[in-house]
Design an enzyme around this catalytic site. Structure first.
Site, PDB file in Angstrom:
ATOM      1  CD  GLU A 284      -3.164   0.455   2.219  1.00 38.14           C
ATOM      2  OE1 GLU A 284      -4.144  -0.287   1.998  1.00 38.14           O
ATOM      3  OE2 GLU A 284      -2.934   0.944   3.343  1.00 38.14           O
ATOM      4  CD  GLU A 287      -2.283   0.739  -4.793  1.00 41.62           C
ATOM      5  OE1 GLU A 287      -2.291  -0.076  -3.855  1.00 41.62           O
ATOM      6  OE2 GLU A 287      -3.285   0.985  -5.486  1.00 41.62           O
ATOM      7  CB  CYS A 310      -6.730  -2.608   5.980  1.00 43.10           C
ATOM      8  SG  CYS A 310      -5.260  -1.797   5.463  1.00 43.10           S
ATOM      9  CB  SER A 330      -4.724   0.889  -1.605  1.00 41.10           C
ATOM     10  OG  SER A 330      -3.870  -0.212  -1.732  1.00 41.10           O
ATOM     11  CE  LYS A 369     -10.245  -8.150   8.274  1.00 31.71           C
ATOM     12  NZ  LYS A 369      -9.464  -7.797   7.086  1.00 31.71           N
ATOM     13  CD  GLU A 372     -11.160  -9.193   3.770  1.00 36.90           C
ATOM     14  OE1 GLU A 372     -10.849  -9.576   4.914  1.00 36.90           O
ATOM     15  OE2 GLU A 372     -10.603  -8.235   3.210  1.00 36.90           O
ATOM     16  CD  GLU A 377     -13.519 -10.759  -4.718  1.00 37.35           C
ATOM     17  OE1 GLU A 377     -14.406 -11.571  -5.012  1.00 37.35           O
ATOM     18  OE2 GLU A 377     -13.745  -9.652  -4.179  1.00 37.35           O
ATOM     19  CB  CYS A 514      -9.542  -3.391  14.254  1.00 37.79           C
ATOM     20  SG  CYS A 514      -9.114  -2.959  12.575  1.00 37.79           S
TER      21      CYS A 514
END
Lengths: 590, 159
Positions: A284, A287, A310, A330, A369, A372, A377, A514
């Site tokens: 990141e 980037e 994230c 990102s 999560k 996720e 993908e 978090c």
């Protein structure tokens, strides 16, 4: 400041005008019970519908009882909080609520943490004299959250979180009277709604109406399978909160004990998501620098600001609500999803095992999560990079049911190589931490100079939206930070309108980041707990010998041995992703 | 829910309504009122359009629609039949009249016939107690209706 004087249970007190009776009572040590009321102080989060009537008190001269949470203190007011009339009314209210609540406390996932159960205990309810129909509704299971509306008491806390704080708009009270429920539009399943699975509804639900999908049983099953090599990764925020489940003071770091417990549970390798967070910073941060240098050279195709990626709740949010901006975040995967392919494509090969025989489990402060790791993908030929994601709460249950005396555990170390991490990665767990970690690396890479001081205090704190300018050796870098999706929305609207001149923005879906995630031990509205968890992470960071991601020796080795360079071909293939437009109407089936 | 193609002109009309209220979310109930008079009911698609125009969540719009009994998500029939069950009509046998409509049309109160011709509802007093029991079909009022007369009323609109 105007003050008003009133008497509560014979005690005189003086409070600022506008203070509620509930707050005023606290100043003289009187704790009036509440149920629908909820607040997170200093975070502008408040639910005060005045609907449950548990907090009623007697106000002299007033005909009916007054809800303490919404009634303002006034001069000369005489309040009784435990008169016989109040106690009878409060008990009747609770009995009526309980008469429409399934008596499933023994098997309820919220047992022990249920505010309704606690209230029944506190008020000494021994029987429910009212018998009649109970409202029932179908159970709705999504990839991350279960709605069991039978247990809903219509406190509206979830609605407040979903609409006012997160501005997601997945939930609303629908129908009326006895038929009223909190549901997505057209009473579709949550999966079809714009729900981001941030889990903030779960974290404020007083009962078992909203809970996470429990994957701890799946974990027990794979641990018992001798064919499988089971690897676990633990997110930064977990170590700052897990201790609370074992009675420790909030903010106690239990990193060593957590590792010891995971080894005793039978995981073959206990690794750290922090390692992957260092990797995230490499990708990141690179980037950010890449976009920045091209931008400075006058490349008009470059889009700034770059947004962090994230947080899976945040990713779901912009895919649903701002799909037109999906080329700005990102492309770096979240640490959880970077860890997966590194474990299965690099570490499994090192061990000489097939990736199908490696099971990657994650412990996360997060509910999103779970969704996720199920995204298509993030699978290779159908095999998910991360098989199961469990919350901090589920881990505590696993430890308790495996007869592990957590408090008696020694401190143990993570396994190498995917357990090595830096201070930069630890602070990923709190608002401002990701961008601070990125600045530590980006500064040194960009300027070629060493930072005198790695702490960027201007990026820390709990303000909803923060901005700071970091001096990259003469180049001012404008940074924005938002936690909570409603705050993120404000920044995104500014970007859309061209009012925003940030180079980089960090966004975390949950209030506090978090550490306040939907999968953390329940804080019951105590914002001090969140602050203590954040402080614990900064403490762990300060105590780490290495505090910059690019100095993690195992990260350096991983690039040398396997990945090549940040943003290189291999990195691109394993560590980066793309986003989808999910704004299309999901309510109407073709 | 199947996709019902909303007519472009009606859709445009709906957007004009939202605009006339300055796309103010505080005007949601007024917008819903107008929308129901345009479409006859409030299907999911209409609620989605309103949510978008007023910048509120669809869940919220649905919440309001389901809270107020005036709003309906079931399309009214081409000829909406309302049977008055006010006191005067009730004591003069409106219940039996309603029963006969249910039997002939094979639908319950609040429903619409599969061909979309008739819908059945009941209401409380239309202010024509002297004609009790009263039935309304669209805007037309029928007085002193007996159960035997029901089939003739229905037949009037069948073709």
């Amino acid at each position: 400041m105007e003050l008003v004087k009133l008497t509560i249970d014979g005690k005189e007190t003086e409070v600022e005008k506008g203070t509620t009776i509930l707050q005023a009572a606290k100043t003289v040590g009187i704790d009036i019970p509440t149920l629908c009321f909820f607040e997170l102080k200093d975070m502008h989060i408040e639910n005060r519908p005045g609907s449950c009537r548990i907090c009623v008190v007697e106000v002299q001269g007033r005909r009916n009882l007054a809800p303490a949470c919404t009634t303002r203190a006034d001069n000369g007011m005489v309040v009784k909080t435990h008169s016989i009339r109040v106690l009878n009314a409060r008990r009747t209210v609770l009995e009526l609520i309980l008469s429409d609540h399934p008596a499933e406390c023994l098997t309820c996932p919220k047992a022990g943490n249920c505010e309704l159960q606690k209230l029944a205990e506190q008020l000494g309810v021994r029987e429910i004299p009212y018998q009649g129909a109970q409202s029932t509704y179908r159970k709705d299971t999504s990839p991350a959250i279960i709605r069991n509306v039978d247990k809903c008491i219509m406190c509206r806390r979830c609605e407040m979180m979903c609409n006012d704080v997160q501005t997601v708009g997945a939930l609303s009270a629908v129908n009326r009277g006895f038929m009223a429920v909190v549901a997505p539009a057209f009473e579709m399943n949550l999966e079809k709604s714009p729900c981001t699975y941030c889990g903030q509804c779960v974290s404020v639900c007083p009962t078992g109406a909203l809970t996470e999908v429990d994957h701890s049983r799946n974990v027990i099953n794979v641990l018992a399978d001798p064919e499988k090599t089971v690897v676990i990764q633990t997110a930064p925020a977990v170590r700052a909160a897990l201790g609370e489940e074992f009675g420790l003071e909030p903010g106690t770091l239990v990193t060593g004990k957590m590792v010891a417990a995971l080894k005793r549970l039978g995981f073959d390798y206990v690794f750290d998501t922090d390692f992957a967070a260092d990797l995230t910073i490499m990708e990141e941060g690179s980037e950010l620098l890449d976009r920045l240098t091209r931008y400075l050279k006058g490349d008009k195709s470059v889009r700034l600001p770059i947004l962090t990626s994230c947080c899976p709740g945040w990713v779901n949010f912009f895919e649903h609500q701002f799909p037109e901006l999906r080329d700005i975040p990102s492309t770096a995967k979240s640490p959880q999803q970077m860890f997966g392919p590194v474990a299965k494509e690099y570490f499994a090969k090192k061990l000489g095992i097939d990736r199908k025989n490696m099971i990657v489990v994650s412990v996360m402060p997060c509910v999103a999560k779970k969704y996720e790791c199920q995204r298509e993908e993030f699978k290779m030929n159908g095999d998910p990079d991360v098989n199961y994601s469990i919350t901090t709460r589920e881990l505590a249950h696993l430890i308790k049911q495996s007869n592990i005396d957590f408090m008696a555990l020694p401190d143990e170390e993570f396994d190498a190589p995917l357990g090595e991490s830096t201070g930069a990665s630890v602070i990923f767990g709190t608002t401002g931490g990701v961008i601070e970690a990125a600045c530590r690396t980006a500064y040194e890479v960009y300027t070629g100079k060493k930072l005198d001081k790695v702490d960027f205090n201007q990026l820390r704190g709990f303000e909803n939206i923060r901005h700071a300018t970091i001096d990259f050796d003469g180049l001012p870098i404008n940074i924005g930070i938002a936690h909570g999706l409603g705050n993120a929305r404000k920044l995104l609207e500014d970007i859309k309108e061209g009012r925003n001149h940030f180079h980089a923005i960090e966004i975390m879906a949950c209030p506090g980041g978090c550490i306040g995630g939907g999968g953390q031990p329940y804080h019951h509205g105590d914002s001090e707990i969140l602050k203590k968890r954040a402080a614990a992470l900064y403490r762990e960071d300060a105590n780490k010998p290495i505090r910059k991601s690019h100095e993690n020796p195992f990260i350096i080795e991983l690039y040398k041995e396997f990945l090549g360079k940040p943003l290189g071909e291999k990195s691109h293939q394993l560590l980066h992703t793309h986003y989808f437009d999910k704004s299309a109407s999901v309510f109407i089936e073709e | 829910m199947a996709i019902i193609k909303l007519s472009e002109t009606k859709l445009q009309e709906l957007k004009e309504v939202c605009k006339s209220f300055n796309n103010d979310k505080g005007e949601l109930i007024n917008v819903l009122h107008k929308a129901q008079s345009i479409f006859g009911y409030l299907p999911a698609e209409v609620q989605e359009v309103i949510a978008k125009e007023l910048n509120v969540s669809v869940a919220h719009v649905y919440g309001v629609v389901t809270f107020y009994s005036f709003f309906t998500m079931t399309p009214k029939g081409e000829h909406p039949i309302s049977v008055c069950l006010g006191t005067a009509c009730y004591v003069r046998g409106a219940e039996k009249v309603l029963e006969e409509f249910r039997r002939i049309l094979k639908i319950q109160v609040g429903q619409t016939t599969p061909d979309g011709k008739f819908s059945l509802s009941c209401l409380r007093c239309v202010g024509a107690c002297g004609l009790a029991p009263v039935v309304m079909v669209g805007e037309k009022v029928y007085g002193r209706v007996s159960p035997d007369g029901v089939k003739d009323i229905v037949a009037e609109y069948r073709n």
